[in-house]
Motif scaffolding. Structure first.
Motif, PDB file in Angstrom:
ATOM      1  N   ARG A   1       3.399  -4.663   0.423  1.00  0.00           N
ATOM      2  CA  ARG A   1       3.032  -3.461   1.173  1.00  0.00           C
ATOM      3  C   ARG A   1       3.302  -2.157   0.431  1.00  0.00           C
ATOM      4  O   ARG A   1       3.081  -1.090   0.980  1.00  0.00           O
ATOM      5  N   SER A   2       3.753  -2.231  -0.819  1.00  0.00           N
ATOM      6  CA  SER A   2       4.096  -1.005  -1.544  1.00  0.00           C
ATOM      7  C   SER A   2       3.816  -1.159  -3.038  1.00  0.00           C
ATOM      8  O   SER A   2       3.406  -2.232  -3.497  1.00  0.00           O
ATOM      9  N   ASN A   3       4.052  -0.088  -3.765  1.00  0.00           N
ATOM     10  CA  ASN A   3       3.818  -0.079  -5.206  1.00  0.00           C
ATOM     11  C   ASN A   3       4.853  -0.948  -5.913  1.00  0.00           C
ATOM     12  O   ASN A   3       6.057  -0.722  -5.786  1.00  0.00           O
ATOM     13  N   ARG A   4       4.384  -1.936  -6.644  1.00  0.00           N
ATOM     14  CA  ARG A   4       5.279  -2.888  -7.304  1.00  0.00           C
ATOM     15  C   ARG A   4       6.161  -2.193  -8.335  1.00  0.00           C
ATOM     16  O   ARG A   4       7.373  -2.422  -8.402  1.00  0.00           O
ATOM     17  N   ARG A   5       5.571  -1.346  -9.153  1.00  0.00           N
ATOM     18  CA  ARG A   5       6.335  -0.691 -10.209  1.00  0.00           C
ATOM     19  C   ARG A   5       7.433   0.186  -9.633  1.00  0.00           C
ATOM     20  O   ARG A   5       8.547   0.217 -10.145  1.00  0.00           O
ATOM     21  N   ASP A   6       7.150   0.894  -8.544  1.00  0.00           N
ATOM     22  CA  ASP A   6       8.154   1.759  -7.911  1.00  0.00           C
ATOM     23  C   ASP A   6       9.353   0.947  -7.430  1.00  0.00           C
ATOM     24  O   ASP A   6      10.503   1.404  -7.513  1.00  0.00           O
ATOM     25  N   TYR A   7       9.082  -0.252  -6.927  1.00  0.00           N
ATOM     26  CA  TYR A   7      10.161  -1.113  -6.443  1.00  0.00           C
ATOM     27  C   TYR A   7      11.096  -1.504  -7.580  1.00  0.00           C
ATOM     28  O   TYR A   7      12.323  -1.391  -7.450  1.00  0.00           O
ATOM     29  N   PHE A   8      10.540  -1.959  -8.706  1.00  0.00           N
ATOM     30  CA  PHE A   8      11.370  -2.404  -9.824  1.00  0.00           C
ATOM     31  C   PHE A   8      12.117  -1.242 -10.479  1.00  0.00           C
ATOM     32  O   PHE A   8      13.284  -1.368 -10.850  1.00  0.00           O
TER      33      PHE A   8
END
Length: 278
Positions: free
Chosen positions: A107-114
């Motif tokens: 549900r969100s930006n993958r890169r932002d999570y990591f």
């Protein structure tokens, strides 16, 4: 930005964060308690200083990040990387096991999570280390004299080989010198904590994630001693009594290690998870 705030809140609301702080405070109190005995010899040290060439005990040579001649100091310098990793380095393992990461990534930006995960692990390690050091400083300032240390005094390795900058700070501005090393040590702790996060990308064992920073410091120590690489440091080398440290190399080491863990975790893990369809 929203993911960063969520991760930051998780990091500092984590009970393991307060456990790490609590253990660090106990080590600080242990150091504080041991300084009561040292302080009894203050007048003796002043009277015979010119004969013995030893500086009287003071705040800047008897704190928790000073030269590891006392047990509480040694314990702290060796365990601080574990304390820094304890609160949040294993959070990615928890996210995978509980399915939190899968749900969030859908549900969100993958890169932002990591990226947010890495930054918050680093910040948590830094804050844990810095908080303990400041607490110890405030404790010891109540009983130890604020005397400027001496180059010839015990508890340090400052001599003619030392950089003029460190020598100047040590003698003329010991408070700045103390917090320079406190900041540098905390940067090391944050960096090594991020390697705990890195290993959690390949293992679902939380203990491995927490212990990896300590094991990495031991591996670097073996390389340091075996190959006699003078400018390769571990957190235990970042103490205020170490006049032989090269600040440029220490900062470079922190930067290089941080880049390695950041790139491998944020980019490699992102691609790996994408291929797995997770």
């Amino acid at each position: 930005m929203e993911i960063f705030k969520i991760e930051l809140k998780r990091a500092f609301n984590n009970k393991k964060f307060w456990i790490a702080i609590g253990i660090g405070f106990l080590l600080s109190i242990y150091n504080f308690y041991s300084n009561f005995g040292l302080n009894e010899f203050y007048e003796f040290g002043v009277e015979y200083q010119k004969y013995t060439l030893e500086a009287p005990n003071n705040l800047f040579v008897s704190n928790i990040i000073s030269s590891p001649l006392e047990l509480p100091i040694t314990l702290f310098l060796y365990s601080v990387v574990i304390l820094g990793a304890l609160p949040f380095a294993d959070s990615y393992v928890e996210d995978k096991v509980t399915g939190y990461s899968k749900n969030l990534l859908s549900r969100s930006n993958r890169r932002d999570y990591f990226v947010s995960k890495w930054i918050n692990v680093f910040i948590t390690g830094f804050v844990v280390s810095m908080t303990i050091i400041i607490f110890n400083f405030m404790l010891n300032i109540t009983i130890m004299p604020l005397l400027h240390p001496f180059i010839e005094g015990a508890g340090n390795s400052y001599d003619q080989e030392t950089s003029e900058f460190l020598k100047f700070l040590f003698v003329e501005h010991p408070v700045l010198h103390h917090f320079l090393f406190a900041t540098l040590l905390s940067l090391y702790v944050g960096t090594f904590s991020s390697f705990g996060l890195l290993t959690s990308a390949f293992s679902d064992n939380r203990f491995i994630a927490i212990l990896t920073p300590f094991l990495l410091t031991q591996a670097i120590s073996v390389i340091q001693n075996s190959l006699r690489i003078a400018n390769l440091y571990t957190p235990k080398d970042i103490n205020t009594g170490n006049g032989q440290i090269n600040l440029k190399f220490a900062i470079l080491e922190v930067v290089v290690l941080s880049i390695i863990s950041f790139v491998v975790f944020t980019f490699v893990e992102n691609k790996r998870r994408l291929k797995l369809g997770v």
